[in-house]
Motif scaffolding. Structure first.
Motif, PDB file in Angstrom:
ATOM      1  N   LEU A 137      93.760  44.962  50.164  1.00  0.00           N
ATOM      2  CA  LEU A 137      93.198  46.301  49.996  1.00  0.00           C
ATOM      3  C   LEU A 137      93.407  46.747  48.557  1.00  0.00           C
ATOM      4  O   LEU A 137      94.541  46.798  48.076  1.00  0.00           O
ATOM      5  N   LEU A 138      92.311  47.039  47.868  1.00  0.00           N
ATOM      6  CA  LEU A 138      92.361  47.645  46.543  1.00  0.00           C
ATOM      7  C   LEU A 138      92.055  49.130  46.741  1.00  0.00           C
ATOM      8  O   LEU A 138      90.900  49.530  46.921  1.00  0.00           O
ATOM      9  N   LEU A 139      93.103  49.918  46.773  1.00  0.00           N
ATOM     10  CA  LEU A 139      92.999  51.324  47.175  1.00  0.00           C
ATOM     11  C   LEU A 139      92.077  52.145  46.276  1.00  0.00           C
ATOM     12  O   LEU A 139      91.297  52.954  46.776  1.00  0.00           O
ATOM     13  N   ALA A 140      92.120  51.944  44.975  1.00  0.00           N
ATOM     14  CA  ALA A 140      91.278  52.739  44.069  1.00  0.00           C
ATOM     15  C   ALA A 140      89.788  52.528  44.349  1.00  0.00           C
ATOM     16  O   ALA A 140      88.995  53.443  44.177  1.00  0.00           O
ATOM     17  N   ASP A 141      89.420  51.329  44.778  1.00  0.00           N
ATOM     18  CA  ASP A 141      88.022  51.046  45.108  1.00  0.00           C
ATOM     19  C   ASP A 141      87.717  51.251  46.588  1.00  0.00           C
ATOM     20  O   ASP A 141      86.566  51.132  47.008  1.00  0.00           O
ATOM     21  N   ARG A 142      88.756  51.503  47.397  1.00  0.00           N
ATOM     22  CA  ARG A 142      88.601  51.596  48.862  1.00  0.00           C
ATOM     23  C   ARG A 142      87.915  50.338  49.388  1.00  0.00           C
ATOM     24  O   ARG A 142      87.042  50.388  50.233  1.00  0.00           O
ATOM     25  N   LYS A 143      88.328  49.207  48.879  1.00  0.00           N
ATOM     26  CA  LYS A 143      87.675  47.934  49.183  1.00  0.00           C
ATOM     27  C   LYS A 143      88.672  46.980  49.834  1.00  0.00           C
ATOM     28  O   LYS A 143      89.778  46.796  49.331  1.00  0.00           O
ATOM     29  N   VAL A 144      88.261  46.397  50.938  1.00  0.00           N
ATOM     30  CA  VAL A 144      89.059  45.392  51.641  1.00  0.00           C
ATOM     31  C   VAL A 144      88.380  44.049  51.463  1.00  0.00           C
ATOM     32  O   VAL A 144      87.154  43.940  51.581  1.00  0.00           O
ATOM     33  N   GLU A 145      89.178  43.046  51.200  1.00  0.00           N
ATOM     34  CA  GLU A 145      88.689  41.674  51.108  1.00  0.00           C
ATOM     35  C   GLU A 145      89.567  40.789  51.974  1.00  0.00           C
ATOM     36  O   GLU A 145      90.790  40.957  52.003  1.00  0.00           O
ATOM     37  N   ILE A 146      88.932  39.876  52.670  1.00  0.00           N
ATOM     38  CA  ILE A 146      89.658  38.858  53.418  1.00  0.00           C
ATOM     39  C   ILE A 146      89.341  37.525  52.764  1.00  0.00           C
ATOM     40  O   ILE A 146      88.178  37.175  52.588  1.00  0.00           O
ATOM     41  N   VAL A 147      90.401  36.822  52.384  1.00  0.00           N
ATOM     42  CA  VAL A 147      90.269  35.487  51.822  1.00  0.00           C
ATOM     43  C   VAL A 147      90.979  34.539  52.781  1.00  0.00           C
ATOM     44  O   VAL A 147      92.156  34.734  53.081  1.00  0.00           O
ATOM     45  N   ALA A 148      90.243  33.564  53.256  1.00  0.00           N
ATOM     46  CA  ALA A 148      90.797  32.625  54.228  1.00  0.00           C
ATOM     47  C   ALA A 148      90.754  31.207  53.677  1.00  0.00           C
ATOM     48  O   ALA A 148      89.809  30.831  52.979  1.00  0.00           O
ATOM     49  N   ASP A 149      91.779  30.462  54.013  1.00  0.00           N
ATOM     50  CA  ASP A 149      91.824  29.060  53.608  1.00  0.00           C
ATOM     51  C   ASP A 149      90.713  28.296  54.317  1.00  0.00           C
ATOM     52  O   ASP A 149      90.184  28.725  55.351  1.00  0.00           O
TER      53      ASP A 149
END
Length: 165
Positions: free
Chosen positions: A89-101
């Motif tokens: 979670l990058l709070l300033a951008d309100r952006k969630v990213e999921i990175v999976a192997d």
């Protein structure tokens, strides 16, 4: 370079992350990760970062690029079955990213990860950060359980404690 984004990141101080993600909330998130990992052999990490600063900010690094950097830095890719997952979670951008192997990503795919991210972002927009993270962890754990069910008492390869940056 987006001047509004730079402004948000300069104003979004790290104290805000600590106000939202108190020690009690971090404990709840850690327990959710442990509960999820009891159902699968995957490894889940949660990282929240208040804002970018320095080179990442002025080079306009996206939340996705930052999540990939953190995935590598925390060695989430280094699990025995290639089934580590980062929820970032990058709070300033309100952006969630999921990175999976690659072991789990090949089965789940970007579209399902994006759906989980969108659900979390909707909760965050409503101010429900703890709920959003816990629901996201549960959704990721369901995917891991479908493809990497728990088989015995395998090792916990990565720490369960959330990382606050």
């Amino acid at each position: 370079m987006d001047i509004r984004r730079i402004g948000r990141h300069l104003i979004e101080h790290h104290w805000r992350v600590r106000r939202i993600f108190t020690p009690e909330v971090l404990d709840h998130i850690e327990q959710a990760i442990k509960a999820g990992e009891a159902t699968h052999s995957g490894q889940v990490r949660f990282v929240v970062e208040g804002a970018l600063d320095g080179a990442p900010l002025f080079h306009d690094q996206s939340a996705r690029e930052r999540a990939l950097d953190i995935f590598a830095h925390l060695r989430i890719w280094d699990t025995a079955h290639n089934n580590g997952v980062l929820i970032y979670l990058l709070l300033a951008d309100r952006k969630v990213e999921i990175v999976a192997d690659r072991g789990i990503d090949a089965n789940v795919g970007r579209e399902r990860w994006q759906k989980i991210c969108a659900g979390m972002e909707a909760d965050f927009k409503a101010g429900n950060f703890e709920t959003g993270v816990i629901k996201g962890i549960a959704a990721v754990s369901r995917q891991l359980a479908a493809y990497f069910p728990k088989q015995g008492a395998g090792p916990n390869e990565l720490p369960d404690r959330p990382v606050v940056m």
